[in-house]
Design a protein around this motif. Structure first.
Motif, PDB file in Angstrom:
ATOM      1  N   PRO A 436     -15.335 -12.277 -43.794  1.00 20.88           N
ATOM      2  CA  PRO A 436     -14.840 -10.967 -44.243  1.00 20.88           C
ATOM      3  C   PRO A 436     -15.844 -10.222 -45.124  1.00 20.88           C
ATOM      4  O   PRO A 436     -15.991  -8.995 -45.000  1.00 20.88           O
ATOM      5  CB  PRO A 436     -13.572 -11.325 -45.032  1.00 20.88           C
ATOM      6  N   GLU A 437     -16.537 -10.940 -46.020  1.00 24.55           N
ATOM      7  CA  GLU A 437     -17.529 -10.288 -46.878  1.00 24.55           C
ATOM      8  C   GLU A 437     -18.632  -9.657 -46.041  1.00 24.55           C
ATOM      9  O   GLU A 437     -19.073  -8.532 -46.304  1.00 24.55           O
ATOM     10  CB  GLU A 437     -18.138 -11.311 -47.841  1.00 24.55           C
ATOM     11  N   GLN A 438     -19.076 -10.379 -45.004  1.00 23.97           N
ATOM     12  CA  GLN A 438     -20.142  -9.847 -44.160  1.00 23.97           C
ATOM     13  C   GLN A 438     -19.662  -8.647 -43.351  1.00 23.97           C
ATOM     14  O   GLN A 438     -20.371  -7.641 -43.226  1.00 23.97           O
ATOM     15  CB  GLN A 438     -20.648 -10.933 -43.215  1.00 23.97           C
ATOM     16  N   VAL A 441     -19.168  -5.200 -45.231  1.00 22.36           N
ATOM     17  CA  VAL A 441     -20.451  -4.582 -45.570  1.00 22.36           C
ATOM     18  C   VAL A 441     -21.146  -4.086 -44.301  1.00 22.36           C
ATOM     19  O   VAL A 441     -21.719  -2.990 -44.269  1.00 22.36           O
ATOM     20  CB  VAL A 441     -21.345  -5.585 -46.328  1.00 22.36           C
ATOM     21  N   LEU A 442     -21.078  -4.897 -43.254  1.00 27.33           N
ATOM     22  CA  LEU A 442     -21.727  -4.530 -41.992  1.00 27.33           C
ATOM     23  C   LEU A 442     -21.111  -3.274 -41.395  1.00 27.33           C
ATOM     24  O   LEU A 442     -21.823  -2.385 -40.900  1.00 27.33           O
ATOM     25  CB  LEU A 442     -21.612  -5.707 -41.013  1.00 27.33           C
ATOM     26  N   LEU A 443     -19.795  -3.173 -41.464  1.00 30.82           N
ATOM     27  CA  LEU A 443     -19.119  -1.996 -40.921  1.00 30.82           C
ATOM     28  C   LEU A 443     -19.464  -0.750 -41.736  1.00 30.82           C
ATOM     29  O   LEU A 443     -19.684   0.330 -41.176  1.00 30.82           O
ATOM     30  CB  LEU A 443     -17.604  -2.224 -40.914  1.00 30.82           C
ATOM     31  N   GLY A 444     -19.529  -0.910 -43.065  1.00 29.21           N
ATOM     32  CA  GLY A 444     -19.934   0.217 -43.899  1.00 29.21           C
ATOM     33  C   GLY A 444     -21.355   0.662 -43.615  1.00 29.21           C
ATOM     34  O   GLY A 444     -21.671   1.862 -43.633  1.00 29.21           O
ATOM     35  N   LEU A 445     -22.230  -0.295 -43.302  1.00 32.00           N
ATOM     36  CA  LEU A 445     -23.630   0.024 -43.009  1.00 32.00           C
ATOM     37  C   LEU A 445     -23.756   0.766 -41.689  1.00 32.00           C
ATOM     38  O   LEU A 445     -24.432   1.801 -41.599  1.00 32.00           O
ATOM     39  CB  LEU A 445     -24.453  -1.272 -42.980  1.00 32.00           C
ATOM     40  N   THR A 446     -23.113   0.246 -40.638  1.00 34.24           N
ATOM     41  CA  THR A 446     -23.247   0.873 -39.323  1.00 34.24           C
ATOM     42  C   THR A 446     -22.515   2.219 -39.252  1.00 34.24           C
ATOM     43  O   THR A 446     -22.831   3.058 -38.412  1.00 34.24           O
ATOM     44  CB  THR A 446     -22.698  -0.054 -38.220  1.00 34.24           C
ATOM     45  N   SER A 447     -21.539   2.426 -40.143  1.00 39.61           N
ATOM     46  CA  SER A 447     -20.812   3.705 -40.160  1.00 39.61           C
ATOM     47  C   SER A 447     -21.503   4.747 -41.023  1.00 39.61           C
ATOM     48  O   SER A 447     -21.014   5.875 -41.137  1.00 39.61           O
ATOM     49  CB  SER A 447     -19.386   3.479 -40.669  1.00 39.61           C
ATOM     50  N   GLY A 448     -22.606   4.389 -41.672  1.00 38.34           N
ATOM     51  CA  GLY A 448     -23.381   5.348 -42.449  1.00 38.34           C
ATOM     52  C   GLY A 448     -22.916   5.541 -43.868  1.00 38.34           C
ATOM     53  O   GLY A 448     -23.372   6.472 -44.552  1.00 38.34           O
ATOM     54  N   TYR A 449     -22.004   4.684 -44.358  1.00 31.52           N
ATOM     55  CA  TYR A 449     -21.483   4.857 -45.717  1.00 31.52           C
ATOM     56  C   TYR A 449     -22.522   4.522 -46.785  1.00 31.52           C
ATOM     57  O   TYR A 449     -22.354   4.904 -47.938  1.00 31.52           O
ATOM     58  CB  TYR A 449     -20.242   3.979 -45.925  1.00 31.52           C
ATOM     59  N   GLU A 462     -23.424  -3.261 -52.506  1.00 37.68           N
ATOM     60  CA  GLU A 462     -23.071  -4.247 -51.480  1.00 37.68           C
ATOM     61  C   GLU A 462     -22.294  -5.410 -52.090  1.00 37.68           C
ATOM     62  O   GLU A 462     -21.303  -5.888 -51.514  1.00 37.68           O
ATOM     63  CB  GLU A 462     -24.349  -4.756 -50.804  1.00 37.68           C
ATOM     64  N   ALA A 463     -22.742  -5.906 -53.238  1.00 34.85           N
ATOM     65  CA  ALA A 463     -22.064  -7.025 -53.896  1.00 34.85           C
ATOM     66  C   ALA A 463     -20.637  -6.646 -54.279  1.00 34.85           C
ATOM     67  O   ALA A 463     -19.700  -7.441 -54.110  1.00 34.85           O
ATOM     68  CB  ALA A 463     -22.853  -7.466 -55.130  1.00 34.85           C
ATOM     69  N   LEU A 464     -20.452  -5.423 -54.784  1.00 39.48           N
ATOM     70  CA  LEU A 464     -19.115  -4.978 -55.167  1.00 39.48           C
ATOM     71  C   LEU A 464     -18.207  -4.848 -53.950  1.00 39.48           C
ATOM     72  O   LEU A 464     -17.036  -5.255 -53.976  1.00 39.48           O
ATOM     73  CB  LEU A 464     -19.203  -3.640 -55.899  1.00 39.48           C
ATOM     74  N   LEU A 465     -18.741  -4.323 -52.858  1.00 39.06           N
ATOM     75  CA  LEU A 465     -17.952  -4.180 -51.637  1.00 39.06           C
ATOM     76  C   LEU A 465     -17.580  -5.546 -51.066  1.00 39.06           C
ATOM     77  O   LEU A 465     -16.460  -5.755 -50.599  1.00 39.06           O
ATOM     78  CB  LEU A 465     -18.735  -3.349 -50.609  1.00 39.06           C
ATOM     79  N   ALA A 466     -18.514  -6.498 -51.098  1.00 36.63           N
ATOM     80  CA  ALA A 466     -18.228  -7.838 -50.584  1.00 36.63           C
ATOM     81  C   ALA A 466     -17.123  -8.504 -51.389  1.00 36.63           C
ATOM     82  O   ALA A 466     -16.213  -9.123 -50.821  1.00 36.63           O
ATOM     83  CB  ALA A 466     -19.503  -8.683 -50.620  1.00 36.63           C
ATOM     84  N   ALA A 496     -11.690   2.110 -44.856  1.00 33.82           N
ATOM     85  CA  ALA A 496     -11.069   2.704 -46.042  1.00 33.82           C
ATOM     86  C   ALA A 496     -11.494   1.957 -47.298  1.00 33.82           C
ATOM     87  O   ALA A 496     -11.767   2.573 -48.344  1.00 33.82           O
ATOM     88  CB  ALA A 496      -9.542   2.665 -45.889  1.00 33.82           C
ATOM     89  N   CYS A 497     -11.573   0.631 -47.193  1.00 32.42           N
ATOM     90  CA  CYS A 497     -12.028  -0.186 -48.328  1.00 32.42           C
ATOM     91  C   CYS A 497     -13.465   0.175 -48.683  1.00 32.42           C
ATOM     92  O   CYS A 497     -13.804   0.367 -49.859  1.00 32.42           O
ATOM     93  CB  CYS A 497     -11.901  -1.671 -47.984  1.00 32.42           C
ATOM     94  N   ALA A 498     -14.338   0.271 -47.648  1.00 35.60           N
ATOM     95  CA  ALA A 498     -15.751   0.593 -47.890  1.00 35.60           C
ATOM     96  C   ALA A 498     -15.894   1.982 -48.511  1.00 35.60           C
ATOM     97  O   ALA A 498     -16.676   2.183 -49.441  1.00 35.60           O
ATOM     98  CB  ALA A 498     -16.530   0.501 -46.584  1.00 35.60           C
ATOM     99  N   LYS A 499     -15.125   2.945 -48.001  1.00 34.22           N
ATOM    100  CA  LYS A 499     -15.237   4.319 -48.505  1.00 34.22           C
ATOM    101  C   LYS A 499     -14.823   4.414 -49.970  1.00 34.22           C
ATOM    102  O   LYS A 499     -15.476   5.077 -50.786  1.00 34.22           O
ATOM    103  CB  LYS A 499     -14.362   5.240 -47.648  1.00 34.22           C
TER     104      LYS A 499
END
Length: 514
Positions: A436-438, A441-449, A462-466, A496-499
């Motif tokens: 889940p941690e990966q 973060v990966l989804l936030g990265l590929t979505s441009g966040y 990244e650490a906070l999001l993980a 939504a979590c990443a945003k």
């Protein structure tokens, strides 16, 4: 007792003894005993054992063992499995009638042993009930099953871009001091809750290096599911030669019980050098780079034993991570190319990335996993998208941009996005990440966040999001680790979590001046 009765009793006893001795026929067991003709560094030549077979275990006076290797017409070349300081010309040597084997069983878990199965950790004797030969045939093709279950390493760059499946053989190669052992150690640490038994086989390593690995395993409580087999650099070349085969037999015992096993060979460069030393001392014809002609065969018959067994045989798996050391980044040298052709992919660690502080220093362009993509969790395939392609384009454009040319907006966006991917590839040593941690973060990265976040703030964001991903609903966390695609609802929850988490890190556009 009257004298007459005593005399009769003695007479009967003597008669019984006479009858028994007349019927006794001692069993004559022939013994073949030879003599030592010459002693060299790690090998000896003996004569007088005409019935000895290839690979048979021979015993010398004083308890030293050797392996019958060269069977000539009048003498035998023997590989010693220990120090030869006690041997001299004329000493006796005797056949044992068996091949070399090693104790196996649950009693080995958490222990440190040598290739002969002797404990090195001072934890008392190993009270095992079963022994297996160190040389065993690889499972037949019909006994194998496809690689379908991922082996999560906890490393973002591997699990997302270079996945490894249970039963796969993935080579780790790179120059010295580029983090090869650390990569394998992270994979071992990540198995703490995966029901995967781990075996770390150290071949020709310095005692200090092995002690450091053992201390790390003990500190991280990974020794509870790990077996460490050690043949140090100052030991006899014969012990270094048999070490990986002995470790594989230990692993196969658990695999045949239906368990999943991960084995790390650190490293096969030292194994090849030990075999070259033995072969030259035994006067075997040298080939390319003085290696014997069968150097490919000794590694292929070792790594072919790693597989995923069919359900009829228990469905166990043996995943191999062999390590090879290259010289001056030459991955086309003899031993590296041999191992690349035997294994199912390679992870190349670049010294240039290491010097630039991009750790783990995995060169995504030169690394490949030929099997693991079939076993990768579907959620990764949904989120990775064209991540590898985007990173490759960034590397090409980055070289072009160094000339100081004016870049158009699209090119600048590609470079900015690539810099965030490079920052995402970095991961601290001995800190594996859960699925889940990966994924969040990966989804936030590929979505441009992450594109509007300054590169220097990427690690913190990244650490906070993980960490925040672990607060998601338990049902969602279970679905992410399951063998099913990421559905739109789960993807929306992750986005939504990443945003929300990344909003404070977003770089605000500069206000326009009047």
């Amino acid at each position: 007792m009257p004298a007459t009765e005593l005399l009769a009793h003695l007479t009967d006893t003597l008669a019984a003894l006479s009858a028994g001795s007349a019927a006794f026929r001692p069993a004559l067991v022939p013994r073949e005993i030879g003599v030592v003709l010459s002693v060299a560094a790690g090998v000896v030549r003996v004569s007088g054992l005409p019935g000895a077979g290839a690979g048979e275990l021979l015993q010398f006076a004083g308890g030293l063992y050797g392996l019958a290797y060269n069977l000539d017409e009048t003498e035998i070349g023997v590989v010693l499995l220990g120090e030869d300081a006690r041997l001299s010309v004329g000493d006796e040597v005797e056949r044992t009638g068996r091949v070399i084997d090693i104790p196996v069983g649950d009693e080995l878990i958490g222990r440190i042993i040598n290739p002969l199965g002797e404990p090195l950790d001072g934890g008392g004797p190993l009270l095992t009930r079963q022994r297996l030969p160190i040389e065993r045939p690889a499972p037949a093709i019909m006994d194998r099953a496809p690689v379908t279950v991922p082996l999560q390493t906890g490393l973002k760059v591997l699990d997302a871009l270079l996945p490894v499946g249970r039963g796969q053989r993935e080579l780790i190669l790179g120059d010295r001091q580029t983090g090869k052992t650390a990569l394998a150690l992270d994979a071992i640490l990540n198995q703490h809750d995966k029901q995967v038994l781990c075996i770390y086989c150290a071949i020709g390593q310095r005692a200090a290096s092995v002690a450091r690995v053992v201390a790390t395993l003990r500190e991280k409580k990974a020794l509870a599911y790990t077996i460490v087999l050690v043949a140090e650099g100052n030991e006899a070349p014969g012990l270094k030669y048999i070490a990986p085969y002995a470790a594989t037999s230990v692993a196969e015992h658990f695999m045949e019980q239906g368990r999943d096993v991960l084995i790390v060979y650190d490293d096969l460069t030292n194994h090849a050098r030990a075999y070259r030393e033995l072969s030259l001392l035994l006067r075997r014809p040298p080939g390319r780079e003085a290696f014997p002609g069968d150097i490919f065969y000794i590694h292929s018959r070792l790594l072919e034993r790693a597989t995923h067994l069919s359900p009829a045989l228990g469905g166990g798996s043996l995943t191999a991570l062999p390590i090879i050391e290259t010289e001056a980044q030459n991955i086309s040298a003899y031993i590296p190319t041999n191992l690349i052709s035997i294994t199912d992919g390679q992870i190349y660690l670049s010294p240039k990335l290491f010097e630039a502080g991009i750790l783990p220093a995995v060169d995504v362009g030169k690394s490949v996993s030929r099997v693991g993509g079939k076993a990768q969790l579907p959620a990764y395939r949904t989120t990775t998208g064209n991540l590898k392609l985007a990173y490759s384009q960034f590397e090409e454009l980055e070289n072009y941009a160094r000339f100081g040319t004016r870049l158009d907006e699209h090119t600048q966006r590609v470079i900015d996005h690539g810099q965030r991917i490079r920052s995402w590839l970095k991961q601290p040593e001995l800190h594996p990440m859960s699925v889940p941690e990966q994924l969040v973060v990966l989804l936030g990265l590929t979505s441009g966040y992450f594109d509007n976040i300054p590169v220097e703030k990427m690690p913190e964001a990244e650490a906070l999001l993980a960490r925040s991903s672990l607060g998601l609903p338990a049902e969602l966390l279970l679905r992410l680790s399951a063998q099913q695609p990421l559905n739109p609802a789960d993807q929306a929850a992750l986005l939504a979590c990443a945003k929300t988490v990344l909003a404070p890190f977003q770089e605000q556009p500069a206000a326009e001046s009047d």
